[in-house]
Design an enzyme around this catalytic site. Structure first.
Site, PDB file in Angstrom:
ATOM      1  CB  CYS B 103      12.579  22.826  23.561  1.00  0.00           C
ATOM      2  SG  CYS B 103      13.395  21.429  22.805  1.00  0.00           S
ATOM      3  CB  VAL B 104      11.133  27.113  25.444  1.00  0.00           C
ATOM      4  CG1 VAL B 104      11.244  28.473  26.105  1.00  0.00           C
ATOM      5  CG2 VAL B 104      12.044  27.036  24.261  1.00  0.00           C
TER       6      VAL B 104
END
Lengths: 204, 104
Positions: B103-104
């Site tokens: 996600c990051v």
């Protein structure tokens, strides 16, 4: 522009920017009938200053930037703490008022306990907020998610636009020097409505 | 699974178009693919791609942009300039790797 071969399966990288075509005609009066679509635009409104409420906009904003979206984030009320350099490294997380708080670790004591929400009174005990904050920060770090100040730097580098809410700014008697360096400005609600025209807005 | 062919290079992809087998990748193929997304690969473009291949060979997953920054030491702003729009997806594709899932 190199042609994509027939039958080629390719990830969606968004529209290709057409190179200027020189087809021999020098007609400079050509007006395209359909304006080229700009990048998708997303605007986030951050209104909460708890640690757990800082992450949603940061994570989604970062994902949106990675997908080629234009990203604007408006920090208002308690959310203004997120771009306050004096405060954003010490945002906190509290059990109080959060009925979804349960601990996966408790499952090791007795199966099923990991699904039980923590008693609300526990959140009121001295030191509990600091403990819960430490735990959440550790869990985030384990997943290699940056802390809030580093996350803001990442977003800024990726091209996000930050705005501080003028009303809150005045109310909290803040100074501009405390705002994250990438903050575009201290703006009114009406300014934000103007800036976010055409954007998909997410309120957090 | 679809099979792509470009200038004599053949490689299998998933339904989205990302590589399934990293061994079907070559530097010559990357050059051909880059042309399809209007990128001309110079040394600055190659550096993150090489890092992604090395890193994923070790970890088994496609590195995220954050990992390119923290482990690879790349400048995020520069990566967005080199690969505008969807930098990490473009780089993963050019490196012959699956779509990044972090996600990051």
């Amino acid at each position: 522009m190199t042609e994509i071969p027939a039958g080629f399966t390719m990830p969606d990288f968004g529209p290709r920017v057409a190179a200027p075509t020189t087809t021999g005609t020098t007609d400079s009066q050509f007006v395209p009938t359909v304006p080229p679509p700009g990048p998708r635009k997303m605007a986030f409104i951050c209104s909460k200053g708890n640690l757990d409420m800082a992450y949603p906009a940061l994570i989604m904003g970062n994902a949106a930037l990675g997908e080629g979206c234009e990203v604007h984030i408006f920090f208002t009320f308690w959310g203004l703490d997120i771009i306050n350099k004096k405060l954003n490294h010490k945002l906190q997380f509290t059990l109080t008022g959060n009925t979804a708080m349960h601990m996966p670790q408790l499952g090791r004591l007795r199966p099923g306990l990991e699904y039980r929400s923590m008693p609300q009174q526990l959140g009121g005990l001295p030191g509990m907020t600091a403990f819960a904050t430490r735990m959440m920060k550790q869990q985030m770090a384990d997943l290699e998610i940056p802390d809030v100040p580093a996350f803001l730097d990442l977003l800024a580098a990726a091209g996000a636009h930050f705005y501080a809410c003028k009303l809150t700014f005045d109310m909290m008697k803040m100074i501009e020097a405390d705002l994250h360096d990438a903050t575009v400005g201290v703006i009114s609600a009406a300014d934000f409505i103007e800036i976010s025209e055409g954007a998909q807005i997410v309120f957090i | 699974m679809p099979t792509n062919t470009v200038k004599g290079h053949t490689f299998e992809v998933n339904d989205e178009g990302f590589f399934i087998n990293r061994d079907q990748w070559s530097e010559e193929l990357a050059v051909e693919l880059a042309a399809l997304i209007d990128v001309e690969l110079d040394e600055a473009h190659w550096a993150p791609i090489r890092f992604m291949r090395q890193d994923s060979a070790r970890t088994g997953v496609t590195p995220t942009l954050r990992r390119l920054q923290t482990v690879g030491g790349f400048d995020v702003k520069e990566l967005y300039r080199l690969y505008p729009g969807k930098p990490v997806k473009k780089m993963a594709w050019l490196a012959g790797l699956p779509k990044p899932v972090g996600c990051v």
